[in-house]
Design a protein around this motif. Structure first.
Motif, PDB file in Angstrom:
ATOM      1  N   HIS A   3      47.007  35.942  44.348  1.00 60.60           N
ATOM      2  CA  HIS A   3      45.755  35.325  44.777  1.00 60.60           C
ATOM      3  C   HIS A   3      45.926  34.586  46.099  1.00 60.60           C
ATOM      4  O   HIS A   3      45.003  34.565  46.918  1.00 60.60           O
TER       5      HIS A   3
ATOM      6  N   ASN B  63      45.617  37.208  48.475  1.00 64.23           N
ATOM      7  CA  ASN B  63      44.211  37.607  48.568  1.00 64.23           C
ATOM      8  C   ASN B  63      43.460  36.839  49.647  1.00 64.23           C
ATOM      9  O   ASN B  63      42.578  37.382  50.319  1.00 64.23           O
TER      10      ASN B  63
ATOM     11  N   LEU C  94      45.071  41.834  42.834  1.00 62.89           N
ATOM     12  CA  LEU C  94      44.861  41.844  44.278  1.00 62.89           C
ATOM     13  C   LEU C  94      43.468  42.353  44.612  1.00 62.89           C
ATOM     14  O   LEU C  94      42.971  43.292  43.992  1.00 62.89           O
ATOM     15  N   TYR C  95      42.841  41.758  45.628  1.00 64.66           N
ATOM     16  CA  TYR C  95      41.559  42.267  46.110  1.00 64.66           C
ATOM     17  C   TYR C  95      41.748  43.658  46.714  1.00 64.66           C
ATOM     18  O   TYR C  95      40.859  44.508  46.642  1.00 64.66           O
TER      19      TYR C  95
ATOM     20  N   PHE D 277      47.090  43.992  50.420  1.00 65.21           N
ATOM     21  CA  PHE D 277      47.412  42.573  50.508  1.00 65.21           C
ATOM     22  C   PHE D 277      48.783  42.250  49.920  1.00 65.21           C
ATOM     23  O   PHE D 277      49.315  41.153  50.140  1.00 65.21           O
TER      24      PHE D 277
ATOM     25  N   ARG E  87      43.263  35.404  39.680  1.00 64.80           N
ATOM     26  CA  ARG E  87      42.200  35.904  40.564  1.00 64.80           C
ATOM     27  C   ARG E  87      40.822  35.673  39.959  1.00 64.80           C
ATOM     28  O   ARG E  87      39.875  35.317  40.667  1.00 64.80           O
TER      29      ARG E  87
ATOM     30  N   SER F 210      36.366  44.890  44.743  1.00 64.16           N
ATOM     31  CA  SER F 210      36.229  43.531  45.272  1.00 64.16           C
ATOM     32  C   SER F 210      35.379  43.599  46.523  1.00 64.16           C
ATOM     33  O   SER F 210      35.054  44.693  47.013  1.00 64.16           O
TER      34      SER F 210
END
Length: 797
Positions: A22, A25, A76-77, A81, A165, A662
């Motif tokens: 995060h 992210n 993860l978005y 990342f 997240r 996302s």
């Protein structure tokens, strides 16, 4: 005050790697450290590696990073990342902790182990660096009892909830010497940068969320065992009927893991001194037995529930706590549950459930009452106000209402009278509050919310980033309104168009309001935001209405609906004032098309965005195809550059109904434009959109120049249709899927014109509408629409 540009996470387990993900992210490079393994694994030996090899020494962190890309739901978005995370170990990389701005300890929940690690951290600590522990309940003060005063000033607890997240709650817990400026900075940073709902907790066992939440789960289990309820019965009562998640009690425990839950409960049991409270946190024998058997929940395949394969397919079975055997789960129904189901809103559901006198109503009361009393009893011990307790349970356990909000909902005075009549001890401060003439812990006046604090009402502090449409409506800021949407004055000359139809599905009422709003803003406002506070931004157009008209053969009506949709979106796009859309959560089909006319889209990080019309046998016809074709044309302005690859990518995305995972993932799917952005805290969406409107207006906004669209034409259409044919021949799609794909290809290609032809937006809209109408007349499309309405999922016929 320091800025956090880099971070380190120590401990690469599920929580540690999730926190590292995060941080990545939100753009923070993070060092992920763990222990050095003391023996080789077979695959490492086979590869000729030694214990000194970096891949071995960093194994735990490397393995955790590998799992991040496979875990569902994704931590993860965007998979890209993960590059922001650097793996390492506590021996080779300990000194690197002196180069980061924030160090987060996320190792095993053992005080001695944490104290030893903190001593190592302090040995390389750079003065000014913030250090925190992610403990779920171990004393923050005890962890640093041997640390220097300067280190203590920069140390605090930051308890993320799992998965980091997705879970909104973050508890910040200072030790007695933490610098108040650090607490303030971290509260602000975690809210704005990490998108969290932050509550400040006191250093007491399990802090706020797990103290009250664990108590509630244990009370529920004891009531179940004492009164002979089944697993299914308890979950039927303790889910949406009480304003709680669908996972209710036992599915939640299975998700959390019974071993984890027992550990959290034992933490309170070991540390509290009150014997009655201690007894509540004494883990019931049934839980200990299940843990001993390894029946700890989903991670081991069984807990209170398990999935088994049967002749009928997958079957969910539940555990009978009397026989310790599994059997097919049964659906629970009763008068009280049905009344709650039919009632509107959480307040209505609670009242309906508790007022009907049956065994499920009794269960609801018998597990709700002790939680309310316990929350009131522990108020001063665990938190500074009822707001922290309510927010902790809403954000950490996904309750619709916190304990004190729940008390207000069921009637404070009336419920306390019932409690005392049943022999329960009500805290004196609650009785004194009622005696002073109050029947609620919260009240609203002119859009301002007030809460109980030390025998008086205190105004809830609001940040400028928090714009509440509900509050503004209470303040009579509605400019225009109908059954599906409202235009609301959000200040500084900016209006917000809010959808509020069922599921925010777009129908004639919303489209009419869009047109009226454009006229209103053109005359009287600086610009417009398109946003709402619904569970989801918009799940698409009103499919029920379309299906009814199609089944009745009312083609003029269907044509009229599509023309109204297209004209509304075009009118929004042509507004001479800036328009910013701020979608969140599910934004599908027509919801996407309602965002596309905006000058800028500010996505919530948790936005699941996609044109999914093929799922109901249709193609986008509210301008979605046209806007994507225009975007491709704008990205490839050189007529010598082949446009086909861009159109092929769009075709694949729409034909396969791909949805972003996302807000950031919209870029991968080709939906994000150059000026679009992502905001991490969903509560800040409307504020950020408003600021974007004001910036554009202040800069001398001029509407986009209308331009023609270069298309790939007839040859390009053939390329896409060949791809669909190949998929059909390979058995990947049905005959009807191929028909839809061919129609989509025709529209995206710009019809039967030569490649490179420049066409108008209206021309593309006409192609969309013609294809949409023809598909509405297909029986299999109508079957898909019917199936979606009844089952809530796509039919592949």
């Amino acid at each position: 005050m320091t800025k956090i540009r880099t971070a380190a996470v120590i401990g690469s387990g599920v929580m540690g790697s999730g926190i590292a993900a995060h941080l990545a992210n939100v753009g923070i490079p993070v060092l992920l450290l763990d222990m050095v393994p003391n023996q080789l694994q077979p695959q490492e030996e086979a590869a000729g590696l030694t214990l000194d090899h970096p891949k071995v020494r960093n194994r735990f962190a490397l393995n955790a990073m590998g799992k991040l890309k496979k875990t569902n739901p994704a931590p993860l978005y965007s998979e890209a990342f993960a590059e922001r995370i650097t793996p390492g170990n506590l021996e080779d990389d300990l000194a690197k902790l002196g180069n980061v701005d924030w160090i987060i300890e996320v190792i095993v929940e053992n005080l001695q182990a944490k104290q030893q690690l903190i001593s190592r951290i302090e040995s390389v600590w750079k003065p000014g660096t913030i250090v925190s522990s992610n403990t779920s309940g171990i004393s923050i003060n005890a962890m640093v009892q041997s640390a220097s005063p300067e280190f203590k000033k920069h140390f605090l607890g930051t308890h993320f909830f799992n998965p980091p997240r997705y879970m909104k709650l973050l508890e910040v817990i200072p030790n007695v010497q933490t610098d108040p400026a650090i607490v303030s900075f971290m509260t602000d940073f975690c809210e704005k940068k990490l998108g969290k709902g932050v509550v400040q907790a006191k250093d007491t066992p399990n802090f706020i969320g797990n103290r009250i939440g664990t108590y509630g789960l244990l009370v529920t289990l004891r009531e179940m065992l004492a009164s002979g309820y089944s697993v299914e019965e308890v979950d039927a009562v303790t889910g949406p009927a009480m304003g709680r998640p669908k996972s209710a009690t036992f599915r939640t425990l299975d998700l959390v893991g019974l071993d984890t839950f027992v550990h959290v409960a034992n933490n309170v049991f070991d540390l509290v001194t009150d014997l009655a409270e201690k007894e509540i946190f004494n883990t019931p024998a049934i839980l200990k037995t299940m843990v001993e058997k390894g029946w700890i929940g989903e991670k081991q395949g069984q807990g209170f529930y398990k999935k088994v394969k049967s002749e009928a397919g997958k079957e969910i079975q539940s555990l009978d706590l009397n026989t310790m055997e599994y059997s097919t789960s049964r659906k629970i129904s009763s008068g009280s549950l049905e009344a709650a189901k039919q009632a509107k809103g959480t307040v209505g559901k609670l009242k309906a459930l508790l007022s009907a006198k049956d065994r499920y109503s009794d269960l609801a009361w018998n597990i709700l009452k002790p939680v309310l009393l316990y929350s009131a009893e522990k108020l001063d011990e665990i938190a500074d106000s009822i707001v922290e307790i309510d927010n902790a349970l809403k954000w950490g356990f996904n309750w619709d209402l916190g304990p004190f909000e729940t008390w207000d909902a069921i009637g404070l005075k009336r419920s306390v009278e019932r409690m005392e009549a049943e022999g329960s001890k009500v805290p004196e401060w609650v009785k004194a509050w009622i005696a002073a003439g109050h029947d609620s812990f919260y009240e609203s006046k002119e859009g301002q919310r007030f809460y109980y604090l030390k025998n008086e009402f205190r105004g809830v502090e609001t940040r400028p980033e928090l714009i509440s449409l509900a509050s503004l409506k209470q303040q009579n800021k509605v400019i225009r309104s109908n059954s599906g949407a409202s235009l609301i004055d959000i200040g500084d000359g900016v209006a917000c168009l809010e959808f509020h139809s069922p599921n925010n599905a777009i129908g004639a009422d919303i489209l009419t309001m869009i047109q009226q709003s454009v006229d209103e803003v053109r005359s009287n406002y600086r610009g417009m935001v398109v946003a709402n506070e619904g569970k989801n931004f918009c799940v698409g157009a009103n499919v029920m209405l379309l299906l009814m008209e199609a089944q009745d053969g009312e083609w003029d009506e269907v044509d009229g609906i599509i023309r109204l949709f297209q004209n509304s979106m075009l009118k929004l796009k042509r507004l001479e004032k800036p328009v910013v859309a701020a979608p969140h959560k599910m934004t599908l089909g027509g919801g996407v098309e309602a965002c596309m006319p905006a000058d800028q889209i500010i996505f919530s990080a948790e936005t699941y965005y996609g044109l999914v019309e093929v799922g109901v046998g249709l193609i986008p016809a509210g301008g979605g195809c046209k806007e994507l074709a225009l975007l491709a044309s704008q990205q490839v302005r050189d007529p010598e550059v082949d446009l086909q690859p861009w159109i092929n990518a769009i075709f694949e995305t729409v034909a396969m109904a791909k949805v972003s995972t996302s807000g950031h993932d919209t870029k991968r799917l080709g939906y994000m434009r150059a000026g679009d952005t992502v905001v991490v805290n969903p509560d800040h969406r409307i504020y950020e959109a408003k600021q974007a409107v004001l910036r554009m207006e202040a800069a001398g906004y001029t509407p986009p120049v209308q331009e023609k669209i270069r298309v790939v034409g007839e040859n390009g259409k053939a390329v896409m249709q060949i791809a669909a044919y190949t998929m059909r021949q390979g058995g990947y799609i049905s005959e009807h899927d191929q028909l839809i794909a061919n129609k989509l290809a025709h529209v995206l290609a710009g019809g039967n014109v030569p490649a490179g032809t420049l066409v108008t937006e209206q021309y593309m809209l006409d192609l969309e509408r013609e294809a949409f109408l023809s598909l509405c007349g297909e029986l299999k499309t109508q079957q898909r629409m019917q199936y979606m309405l009844s089952k809530g999922k796509a039919l592949r016929n």
